[in-house]
Motif scaffolding. Sequence first.
Motif, PDB file in Angstrom:
ATOM      1  N   ILE A   3      51.196  10.571  44.914  1.00  0.00           N
ATOM      2  CA  ILE A   3      49.842   9.510  44.808  1.00  0.00           C
ATOM      3  C   ILE A   3      49.855   9.105  43.564  1.00  0.00           C
ATOM      4  O   ILE A   3      50.503   8.286  43.157  1.00  0.00           O
ATOM      5  N   ASN A   4      48.407   9.093  43.297  1.00  0.00           N
ATOM      6  CA  ASN A   4      48.081   8.338  42.187  1.00  0.00           C
ATOM      7  C   ASN A   4      47.401   9.029  41.363  1.00  0.00           C
ATOM      8  O   ASN A   4      46.669  10.077  41.648  1.00  0.00           O
ATOM      9  N   VAL A   5      47.609   8.549  39.519  1.00  0.00           N
ATOM     10  CA  VAL A   5      47.195   9.504  38.729  1.00  0.00           C
ATOM     11  C   VAL A   5      46.292   9.099  38.050  1.00  0.00           C
ATOM     12  O   VAL A   5      47.082   8.254  37.725  1.00  0.00           O
ATOM     13  N   LEU A   6      45.016   9.431  37.287  1.00  0.00           N
ATOM     14  CA  LEU A   6      44.221   8.309  36.409  1.00  0.00           C
ATOM     15  C   LEU A   6      45.077   9.664  34.927  1.00  0.00           C
ATOM     16  O   LEU A   6      45.038  11.161  34.816  1.00  0.00           O
ATOM     17  N   CYS A   7      45.261   9.400  34.199  1.00  0.00           N
ATOM     18  CA  CYS A   7      46.248   9.480  32.381  1.00  0.00           C
ATOM     19  C   CYS A   7      45.500   9.654  31.914  1.00  0.00           C
ATOM     20  O   CYS A   7      44.987   8.068  31.858  1.00  0.00           O
ATOM     21  N   GLU A   8      44.935  10.104  30.755  1.00  0.00           N
ATOM     22  CA  GLU A   8      45.018   9.186  29.486  1.00  0.00           C
ATOM     23  C   GLU A   8      46.233   9.492  28.626  1.00  0.00           C
ATOM     24  O   GLU A   8      47.211  10.195  29.015  1.00  0.00           O
ATOM     25  N   HIS A   9      46.473   8.107  27.948  1.00  0.00           N
ATOM     26  CA  HIS A   9      47.583   7.869  27.248  1.00  0.00           C
ATOM     27  C   HIS A   9      47.571   8.005  26.393  1.00  0.00           C
ATOM     28  O   HIS A   9      46.275   7.464  25.454  1.00  0.00           O
ATOM     29  N   LYS A  10      48.555   8.704  25.623  1.00  0.00           N
ATOM     30  CA  LYS A  10      48.448   9.444  23.867  1.00  0.00           C
ATOM     31  C   LYS A  10      48.686   8.177  23.050  1.00  0.00           C
ATOM     32  O   LYS A  10      49.847   7.467  23.386  1.00  0.00           O
ATOM     33  N   THR A  11      48.493   8.055  21.487  1.00  0.00           N
ATOM     34  CA  THR A  11      49.257   7.218  20.746  1.00  0.00           C
ATOM     35  C   THR A  11      50.463   7.892  21.023  1.00  0.00           C
ATOM     36  O   THR A  11      51.831   7.078  20.311  1.00  0.00           O
ATOM     37  N   ASP A  12      51.241   8.397  21.285  1.00  0.00           N
ATOM     38  CA  ASP A  12      52.858   8.708  21.018  1.00  0.00           C
ATOM     39  C   ASP A  12      53.600   8.340  22.189  1.00  0.00           C
ATOM     40  O   ASP A  12      54.565   8.480  22.443  1.00  0.00           O
ATOM     41  N   GLY A  13      52.694   7.826  22.649  1.00  0.00           N
ATOM     42  CA  GLY A  13      53.399   7.386  24.111  1.00  0.00           C
ATOM     43  C   GLY A  13      53.453   8.075  25.589  1.00  0.00           C
ATOM     44  O   GLY A  13      53.662   8.091  26.511  1.00  0.00           O
TER      45      GLY A  13
END
Length: 78
Positions: A3-13
């Motif tokens: 699947i394709n996933v839209l993620c929020e990327h945090k500053t901790d990686g």
Amino acid sequence: MNINVLCEHKTDGSAVPLRLRLDDGRIIIVDKFICRERAASTKVGGCGMRYSVIINGLPKYLFEDDGIWYVEAKKISP
């Protein structure tokens, strides 16, 4: 299922999955992110980073391995 996933990327990686796009074009909203841990799939085998989420009120597991995302369930209901 790949699947394709839209993620929020945090500053901790770390990444928090927000939406999934299935092969047929459907968009599935992740209701709630619960946790992330390295684990094996109990249904289809393999190992990777497992994301526990709630989708349509039901618990689901998403797996990410080398940038490729999979959903453990055979089918996600709309």
